[in-house]
Design a protein around this motif. Sequence first.
Motif, PDB file in Angstrom:
ATOM      1  N   VAL A  48      70.956  49.006   8.593  1.00 45.15           N
ATOM      2  CA  VAL A  48      70.774  49.395   7.300  1.00 45.15           C
ATOM      3  C   VAL A  48      71.523  50.719   6.980  1.00 45.15           C
ATOM      4  O   VAL A  48      72.224  50.795   6.050  1.00 45.15           O
ATOM      5  CB  VAL A  48      69.328  49.368   6.781  1.00 45.15           C
ATOM      6  N   ALA A  49      71.244  51.470   7.992  1.00 44.13           N
ATOM      7  CA  ALA A  49      72.169  52.767   7.750  1.00 44.13           C
ATOM      8  C   ALA A  49      73.771  52.493   7.828  1.00 44.13           C
ATOM      9  O   ALA A  49      74.439  53.217   6.939  1.00 44.13           O
ATOM     10  CB  ALA A  49      71.936  53.621   9.202  1.00 44.13           C
ATOM     11  N   ARG A  50      73.943  51.724   8.724  1.00 45.39           N
ATOM     12  CA  ARG A  50      75.678  51.268   8.570  1.00 45.39           C
ATOM     13  C   ARG A  50      75.807  50.630   7.296  1.00 45.39           C
ATOM     14  O   ARG A  50      77.092  50.713   6.666  1.00 45.39           O
ATOM     15  CB  ARG A  50      76.005  50.276   9.708  1.00 45.39           C
ATOM     16  N   ALA A  51      75.223  49.780   6.814  1.00 47.94           N
ATOM     17  CA  ALA A  51      75.523  49.149   5.594  1.00 47.94           C
ATOM     18  C   ALA A  51      75.615  49.903   4.331  1.00 47.94           C
ATOM     19  O   ALA A  51      76.347  49.863   3.517  1.00 47.94           O
ATOM     20  CB  ALA A  51      74.517  47.995   5.410  1.00 47.94           C
ATOM     21  N   LEU A  52      74.361  50.673   4.356  1.00 44.74           N
ATOM     22  CA  LEU A  52      74.427  51.925   3.314  1.00 44.74           C
ATOM     23  C   LEU A  52      75.841  52.996   3.642  1.00 44.74           C
ATOM     24  O   LEU A  52      76.263  53.329   2.261  1.00 44.74           O
ATOM     25  CB  LEU A  52      73.086  52.632   3.433  1.00 44.74           C
ATOM     26  N   ALA A  53      76.069  53.148   4.716  1.00 50.45           N
ATOM     27  CA  ALA A  53      77.106  54.305   4.670  1.00 50.45           C
ATOM     28  C   ALA A  53      78.554  53.319   4.206  1.00 50.45           C
ATOM     29  O   ALA A  53      79.365  54.013   3.709  1.00 50.45           O
ATOM     30  CB  ALA A  53      77.543  54.427   6.248  1.00 50.45           C
ATOM     31  N   ALA A  54      78.645  52.232   4.342  1.00 55.68           N
ATOM     32  CA  ALA A  54      79.753  51.395   3.733  1.00 55.68           C
ATOM     33  C   ALA A  54      79.643  50.953   2.237  1.00 55.68           C
ATOM     34  O   ALA A  54      80.658  50.766   1.727  1.00 55.68           O
ATOM     35  CB  ALA A  54      79.990  49.921   4.513  1.00 55.68           C
ATOM     36  N   MET A  55      78.488  51.404   1.625  1.00 54.10           N
ATOM     37  CA  MET A  55      78.362  50.945   0.093  1.00 54.10           C
ATOM     38  C   MET A  55      79.319  52.159  -0.652  1.00 54.10           C
ATOM     39  O   MET A  55      79.258  53.359  -0.253  1.00 54.10           O
ATOM     40  CB  MET A  55      76.993  50.987  -0.426  1.00 54.10           C
ATOM     41  N   GLU A  56      79.597  51.706  -1.724  1.00 56.10           N
ATOM     42  CA  GLU A  56      80.391  52.583  -2.606  1.00 56.10           C
ATOM     43  C   GLU A  56      79.746  52.338  -4.197  1.00 56.10           C
ATOM     44  O   GLU A  56      79.993  51.086  -4.640  1.00 56.10           O
ATOM     45  CB  GLU A  56      81.968  52.480  -2.740  1.00 56.10           C
ATOM     46  N   ILE A  57      78.943  53.297  -4.672  1.00 51.51           N
ATOM     47  CA  ILE A  57      78.425  53.045  -5.788  1.00 51.51           C
ATOM     48  C   ILE A  57      79.047  53.688  -7.250  1.00 51.51           C
ATOM     49  O   ILE A  57      78.580  53.390  -8.246  1.00 51.51           O
ATOM     50  CB  ILE A  57      76.871  53.193  -5.902  1.00 51.51           C
ATOM     51  N   ASP A  58      79.858  54.407  -6.882  1.00 48.35           N
ATOM     52  CA  ASP A  58      80.561  55.045  -8.086  1.00 48.35           C
ATOM     53  C   ASP A  58      81.232  54.204  -9.189  1.00 48.35           C
ATOM     54  O   ASP A  58      80.918  54.314 -10.403  1.00 48.35           O
ATOM     55  CB  ASP A  58      81.829  56.074  -7.532  1.00 48.35           C
ATOM     56  N   SER A  59      81.713  53.012  -8.800  1.00 44.22           N
ATOM     57  CA  SER A  59      82.469  52.166  -9.622  1.00 44.22           C
ATOM     58  C   SER A  59      81.164  51.397 -10.629  1.00 44.22           C
ATOM     59  O   SER A  59      81.440  51.260 -11.728  1.00 44.22           O
ATOM     60  CB  SER A  59      83.383  51.144  -9.079  1.00 44.22           C
ATOM     61  N   LEU A  60      80.053  51.183  -9.592  1.00 41.92           N
ATOM     62  CA  LEU A  60      79.109  50.519 -10.397  1.00 41.92           C
ATOM     63  C   LEU A  60      78.430  51.665 -11.425  1.00 41.92           C
ATOM     64  O   LEU A  60      78.090  50.978 -12.449  1.00 41.92           O
ATOM     65  CB  LEU A  60      77.806  50.244  -9.324  1.00 41.92           C
TER      66      LEU A  60
END
Length: 167
Positions: A105-117
Motif C-alpha cells: 500500500v505504501a508503494r502504491a500511495l507513493a505512486a499516486m498523483e492526486i493534483d490533477s484529480l
Amino acid sequence: MALTQQLARVTPRYLDRCREAAGAAPDGDPRWNPPADDVLDLDWAVWALLGLYRRMRPESPDIAVLERSIRGDGSAPVAFLDHVEVYDGVDGPPSLLSPAAVTEVARALAAMEIDSLLTTLPAHRREGGFPGFTGDPAAYLCDHFALLRSFYAAAAAKGMAMVVWVD
C-alpha cells in the motif's frame, strides 16, 4: 458525534500482546493503547477523496489503493479488537494490513498523483461548499492525503502492520 477514519501502525508483537490480554481478561479487553505518534486520525478526508475519484474517475486503480488503505484486508486476525475499549461500534470492527501489505500500500500511495484529480473538484466545492467546512477543500484533501502517504511510508520502513477502523 463525528465519525473519522483512524489508523494505527503497530508491530506484530504488540498485536500478540493485545491478543493475549484479550484472552486473559474476563471482559475481553485487549488493553489497546498504541503510542500517540503511531495513531492517525484522517477525519473524513479520504472518504471525500474516494467520492471524488468515484465521481470523476470511476475506472481509476487509485480507488482500490485508497479503499485498501482504510479498509484493511479483513478483520479475522484482529477479531480480538472488536471491543468497546478500541472503537465505538458504529462501523465495522478494526481490520488489519500485515507488514507485507503495508509495504504494498505504501508503494502504491507513493505512486499516486492526486493534483490533477483535485482540479476536477466542482466549483461549488472549491468555494467551501461542504457543510460545516471552511477553507480550501482541495488543500484539505491534499494535506490529508500527504499524511496518509507518509504514515504508510513510515510503517513500511519499520516493518509495521496497520490497524484501520472508523471511530
